[in-house]
Design an enzyme around this catalytic site. Structure first.
Site, short mmCIF file in Angstrom:
data_model
loop_
_atom_site.label_atom_id
_atom_site.label_comp_id
_atom_site.label_asym_id
_atom_site.label_seq_id
_atom_site.Cartn_x
_atom_site.Cartn_y
_atom_site.Cartn_z
N ASP A 35 3.76 9.51 -21.37
CA ASP A 35 4.00 8.08 -21.28
C ASP A 35 4.24 7.57 -22.69
O ASP A 35 3.87 8.23 -23.67
CB ASP A 35 2.79 7.40 -20.64
CG ASP A 35 3.01 5.92 -20.41
OD1 ASP A 35 4.10 5.56 -19.94
OD2 ASP A 35 2.10 5.14 -20.72
N ASP A 37 4.30 3.60 -23.85
CA ASP A 37 3.47 2.45 -24.21
C ASP A 37 2.00 2.82 -24.07
O ASP A 37 1.53 3.20 -23.00
CB ASP A 37 3.79 1.26 -23.30
CG ASP A 37 5.18 0.71 -23.54
OD1 ASP A 37 5.49 0.38 -24.70
OD2 ASP A 37 5.95 0.61 -22.57
#
Length: 356
Positions: A35, A37
């Protein structure tokens, strides 16, 4: 499944403790599905230790793929951003929920169909990649409506057009339904908040087809684009990253640099419990310690955790790594979870002792 030791989960036996790995995770798994963010960067700036850790993992032979529910930016833009931060990346290494939802839409509408696009440039590019034609108005005869995160500049009128089309019966899709998104200044509304606006305008009578994490279309898109055979999902959110890994039957590493804090991890339901836990991306480069039963409690490193009858978690011992203490607390809390799989524990004192 790649090698690991310690308690594992199955449909009949939920995970009751983080697993161990005698080797560094970057040596055990062929591809990290990262991922962005809250894991690699926050507010556009690299998170501490992220750049150096990813460089070492790549140099050691681990492939890196960047998998994000944020549909606003194109893979090219994301790759350029990562490269500027010091993590060389190619657009082909970026997988977005915009790509996943575009594939999903293409499977449900005629080739070349018009799609009302309530999102940013990343979503428009993904639609064109599938041969679809983005439009802006409910009066453009769209075959579908799609919503994706468009950033703070997304005009209110775009949501109005989406709502009008959905109320006319046009099939409705969403890249993801994350209610929030982390930024360098704090938590901001995510695409899920915009989806709620359209849902309210329909009188709560319609529901979109959703592609992003934790749902299968995103996992499928990731595997199709990366070809990973032994993937490790790396994320900061229990309800997207970890749940998506669980649904896909692959292992996961939760890092504590984003949305999920230690207290939330202790009360995670079974499908939100990660395989491994680490403070940050340095966890990719190290073996994962074993959590072992010790009388009525659990020990990891120099820490020992016990869940009392009243739900109070107690921690004693000590060590250089506070996350070892958290791993022991996870075992105590998850083992003591109720019939619904949710731990109801009080951990303030124990987490205070760890500085978490």
């Amino acid at each position: 499944m790649a090698e690991s030791t310690g308690p594992a989960r199955s449909a009949d036996a939920p995970r009751t403790a983080p697993s161990a790995s005698p080797r560094a995770l970057s040596e055990v798994y062929d591809t990290a599905l990262l991922d962005l963010d809250g894991v690699v960067y926050a507010g556009g700036e690299a998170i501490a230790h992220a750049v150096a850790s990813l460089r070492v993992a790549r140099e050691g032979g681990m492939r890196l793929a960047y998998v994000t529910n944020n549909a606003a930016r194109t893979p090219e833009t994301v790759a350029e951003h990562l490269t500027r931060l010091g993590v060389p990346a190619e657009p082909s290494e970026v997988v977005t929920s915009a790509q996943a939802v575009a594939r999903l839409i293409a499977e449900h509408v005629p080739a070349g169909a018009r799609v009302l696009c309530a999102g940013g440039e990343g979503l428009r590019v993904a639609l064109r990649e599938r041969g679809l034609s983005p439009v802006d108005s409910a009066d453009d005869d769209p075959a579908a409506v799609v919503q994706g995160y468009g950033g703070p500049e997304l005009p209110w009128g775009v949501l109005a057009e989406a709502a009008i089309a959905v109320n006319r019966g046009v099939p409705w899709f969403a890249s993801n339904t994350d209610l929030t998104i982390p930024t360098g200044r704090g938590t901001a509304p995510g695409n899920g908040a915009a989806v709620e606006v359209v849902r309210i305008a329909t009188g709560h009578t319609r529901e979109p087809r959703v592609a992003g994490k934790p749902l299968p279309p995103m996992h499928r898109e990731t595997i199709l684009r990366t070809g990973a055979s032994r993937p490790l999902v790396v994320g900061d959110r229990l309800d997207t990253d970890i749940e998506g890994a669980y649904a896909g039957g692959v292992d996961s590493l939760l890092v504590l640099t984003g949305v999920t804090d230690a207290a939330r991890l202790l009360t995670a339901r079974p499908d939100h419990r990660p395989t491994y836990v680490a403070a940050d991306l340095r966890g990719l480069l190290a073996p994962q310690p074993e959590v072992v039963a010790d009388g009525e409690g659990f020990r990891c490193g120099g820490w020992r955790a016990v869940a009392g009858h009243g739900g109070e978690l107690a921690l004693d011992g000590g060590g250089d790594d506070a996350v070892d203490g958290l791993r022991a607390l996870c075992a105590a809390a998850w083992t003591a979870a109720g019939a619904d799989g949710r731990a109801r524990v009080s951990a303030d004192r124990a987490l205070g002792a760890l500085g978490l």
